[in-house]
Design an enzyme around this catalytic site. Structure first.
Site, PDB file in Angstrom:
ATOM      1  N   ARG A 112      70.480  36.341  35.838  1.00 54.93           N
ATOM      2  CA  ARG A 112      70.678  35.475  34.984  1.00 54.93           C
ATOM      3  C   ARG A 112      72.012  34.797  35.337  1.00 54.93           C
ATOM      4  NH1 ARG A 112      68.782  38.331  29.377  1.00 54.93           N
ATOM      5  NH2 ARG A 112      66.568  37.054  29.245  1.00 54.93           N
ATOM      6  N   LYS A 156      56.569  46.796  22.147  1.00 56.74           N
ATOM      7  CA  LYS A 156      56.060  46.443  20.658  1.00 56.74           C
ATOM      8  C   LYS A 156      54.810  45.620  20.613  1.00 56.74           C
ATOM      9  CE  LYS A 156      60.084  47.820  17.820  1.00 56.74           C
ATOM     10  NZ  LYS A 156      61.072  47.255  17.124  1.00 56.74           N
ATOM     11  N   GLY A 159      62.981  38.841  30.398  1.00 58.30           N
ATOM     12  CA  GLY A 159      64.272  39.894  30.697  1.00 58.30           C
ATOM     13  C   GLY A 159      63.816  40.790  31.669  1.00 58.30           C
ATOM     14  N   GLY A 203      61.598  35.990  25.317  1.00 61.91           N
ATOM     15  CA  GLY A 203      61.059  35.710  24.110  1.00 61.91           C
ATOM     16  C   GLY A 203      60.960  34.150  24.270  1.00 61.91           C
TER      17      GLY A 203
HETATM   18  P1  AMP Z   1      60.146  44.867  25.587  1.00 62.53           P
HETATM   19  O1  AMP Z   1      61.611  44.729  25.437  1.00 62.53           O
HETATM   20  O2  AMP Z   1      59.202  44.866  24.402  1.00 62.53           O
HETATM   21  O3  AMP Z   1      59.717  44.018  26.851  1.00 62.53           O
HETATM   22  O4  AMP Z   1      60.008  46.510  26.089  1.00 62.53           O
HETATM   23  C1  AMP Z   1      60.456  46.627  27.332  1.00 62.53           C
HETATM   24  C2  AMP Z   1      60.612  48.280  27.432  1.00 62.53           C
HETATM   25  O5  AMP Z   1      59.571  48.870  27.122  1.00 62.53           O
HETATM   26  C3  AMP Z   1      61.080  48.699  28.806  1.00 62.53           C
HETATM   27  O6  AMP Z   1      62.595  49.135  28.486  1.00 62.53           O
HETATM   28  C4  AMP Z   1      60.275  50.044  29.030  1.00 62.53           C
HETATM   29  O7  AMP Z   1      61.112  50.958  29.391  1.00 62.53           O
HETATM   30  C5  AMP Z   1      59.583  50.083  27.743  1.00 62.53           C
HETATM   31  N1  AMP Z   1      58.268  50.817  27.718  1.00 62.53           N
HETATM   32  C6  AMP Z   1      57.414  50.395  28.692  1.00 62.53           C
HETATM   33  N2  AMP Z   1      56.139  51.171  28.768  1.00 62.53           N
HETATM   34  C7  AMP Z   1      56.729  52.069  27.805  1.00 62.53           C
HETATM   35  C8  AMP Z   1      55.964  53.500  27.244  1.00 62.53           C
HETATM   36  N3  AMP Z   1      54.981  53.953  27.669  1.00 62.53           N
HETATM   37  N4  AMP Z   1      56.909  54.218  26.322  1.00 62.53           N
HETATM   38  C9  AMP Z   1      57.873  53.725  26.095  1.00 62.53           C
HETATM   39  N5  AMP Z   1      58.845  52.670  26.393  1.00 62.53           N
HETATM   40  C10 AMP Z   1      57.830  52.050  27.085  1.00 62.53           C
END
Ligand code: AMP
Length: 405
Positions: free
Chosen positions: A40, A208, A362, A386
């Site tokens: 970034r 999520k 990101g 986002g």
């Molecule tokens: P987000 O911020 O929603 O894009 O999520 C990204 C994060 O999801 C990263 O830091 C990953 O470590 C986490 N992540 C991906 N796969 C898994 C999993 N199977 N269990 C827990 N966290 C996860």
């Protein structure tokens, strides 16, 4: 409606003018407070260099992490000021506050071609306040740092989906322009959002389901295939009746996932095997099983090799790919193979199919660099997670809408 851009501002002339720039310096830091991916910062350079070469007095506003409206040394922009000094090849002073006495003194003291970084704008609770009057009061203080002939350049693509003081309210108080990064991001992402070549494959990961629900709904119509991995796939697998043991689960979303599977089942592609561990750690044993074979009470932290193969086959048919969100906990080496494999499949699609491939976000953008993949293997790597998702959903982004004449 037209948006004025950086070139318009440069044509008007910036020599000796204070130019407030909103950049996105929300970079990942390790436990020692060191920047682990400076993508970034690098992306902000074209705008900053152009303004400095034009002899502007540049004042940069940015946030880091979630200090929740309080001053917190852990979220100081000092590491960013240091990295930016290196990248620009000139000293970047960091103000001791956001819009207080020190920021004012330093802003007044700027000479042509000098740059000042304000402290983390989220140290001030008014930055993200829902109360418009509070945000406007903060924006007025920020605008006050620029003299009467000041201007505002919006270049923090990662925050343009937020109606926050330094993104939105400041733009209403000064002549406002879209920066080079925001311009480039819009150009590339609009190609995917408006008229993608088919087959159009969307790859979603991350933690999520609820965060991505809007985009799943919106893209399920437009895309030909929707590949789902990462922390959110377990809620879908649970909705299908699989037992994913202690893996991440959003229980309240199971019914929604069932509904999505009923409506878009022919498009949604889920993992067939999983990498699991007894705890959330890189230093424990791991096993690969099919989706029904996870050891009791273990948790899955990555998709397995058969899933990578299955996803890669779908990606290989694409003419357009949009990818947001890692396939597993890529930050730990033992759980990085799924993300690396899918990223490589997307690179292959760019090279072999001439597919237009975009990495949105990101974490996914950081994973490309952290895993040592070839950044040139993608048509575009966006700095905004986002923001790129909301753009693809077809939502209006307040930080862009406010730039319209
Ligand atoms: P987000 O911020 O929603 O894009 O999520 C990204 C994060 O999801 C990263 O830091 C990953 O470590 C986490 N992540 C991906 N796969 C898994 C999993 N199977 N269990 C827990 N966290 C996860």
């Amino acid at each position: 409606m037209t948006v004025k851009n950086l070139q318009d501002l440069l044509d008007e002339g910036v020599d000796g003018r204070h130019v407030l720039v909103r950049s996105d310096f929300n970079v990942p830091l390790n436990d020692a407070g060191e920047i682990t991916d400076a993508g970034r910062i690098t992306a902000s350079l074209p705008t900053l260099n152009a303004l400095l070469e034009g002899s502007a007095k540049v004042i940069v506003m940015a946030h880091l992490g979630r200090p929740k409206g309080e001053v917190n040394a852990k979220y100081s922009l000092q590491p960013v000021a240091d990295a930016l000094s290196d990248e620009l090849g000139q000293f970047v002073a960091l103000a001791g506050d956001v819009s207080g006495e020190d920021a004012h003194e330093r802003a007044n003291g700027l000479t042509e071609g000098e740059i000042l970084l304000l402290e983390n704008v989220r140290f001030d609770p008014r930055e993200t306040s829902k109360d418009e009057a509070e945000r406007e009061a903060f924006a007025a203080e920020l605008v006050d740092l620029a003299a009467d002939d000041g201007a505002f350049v919006s270049d923090g693509f990662g925050v343009v989906h937020r109606a926050q003081a330094s993104v939105y309210d400041v733009a209403k108080r000064l002549p406002a322009y879209a920066g080079a990064l925001v311009g480039a991001e819009m150009e590339e992402l609009t190609k995917v959002a408006s008229d993608p070549d088919h087959p159009y494959v969307v790859v979603l990961g991350g933690s999520k389901v609820s965060d991505k629900l809007g985009v799943i709904e919106a893209l399920a119509d437009k895309a030909d295939k929707l590949i789902i991995g990462g922390g959110m796939c377990y809620t879908f697998l649970t909705a299908q009746g699989h037992n994913t043991q202690k893996s991440l689960l959003q229980e309240e979303m199971v019914d929604t996932c069932k509904d999505l599977l009923e409506r878009f089942g022919d498009k949604i592609v889920l993992p067939v095997d999983l990498v699991s561990a007894p705890e959330f750690s890189n230093d424990v044993e791991t096993t690969v099983t099919d989706v029904d074979g996870m050891p009791e009470d273990w948790l899955s932290l990555d998709i397995g090799p058969e899933s990578v193969k299955k996803f890669a086959e779908v990606i290989a048919t694409s003419k357009t790919v949009f990818w947001n969100g890692p396939m597993g906990v890529f930050e730990m080496e033992n759980f990085s193979q799924g993300t690396a494999g899918v990223a490589q499949a997307i690179i292959d699609a760019t090279r072999n199919n001439g597919s237009f491939t975009v990495v949105g976000g990101g974490d996914s953008a950081a994973s490309v660099r952290v895993l040592g993949l070839d950044e040139d293997g993608f048509s575009h790597i966006s700095t905004g997670g986002g923001a790129s998702l909301e753009l693809l959903e077809g939502k209006e982004l307040p930080g862009l809408a406010v730039l319209n004449d």
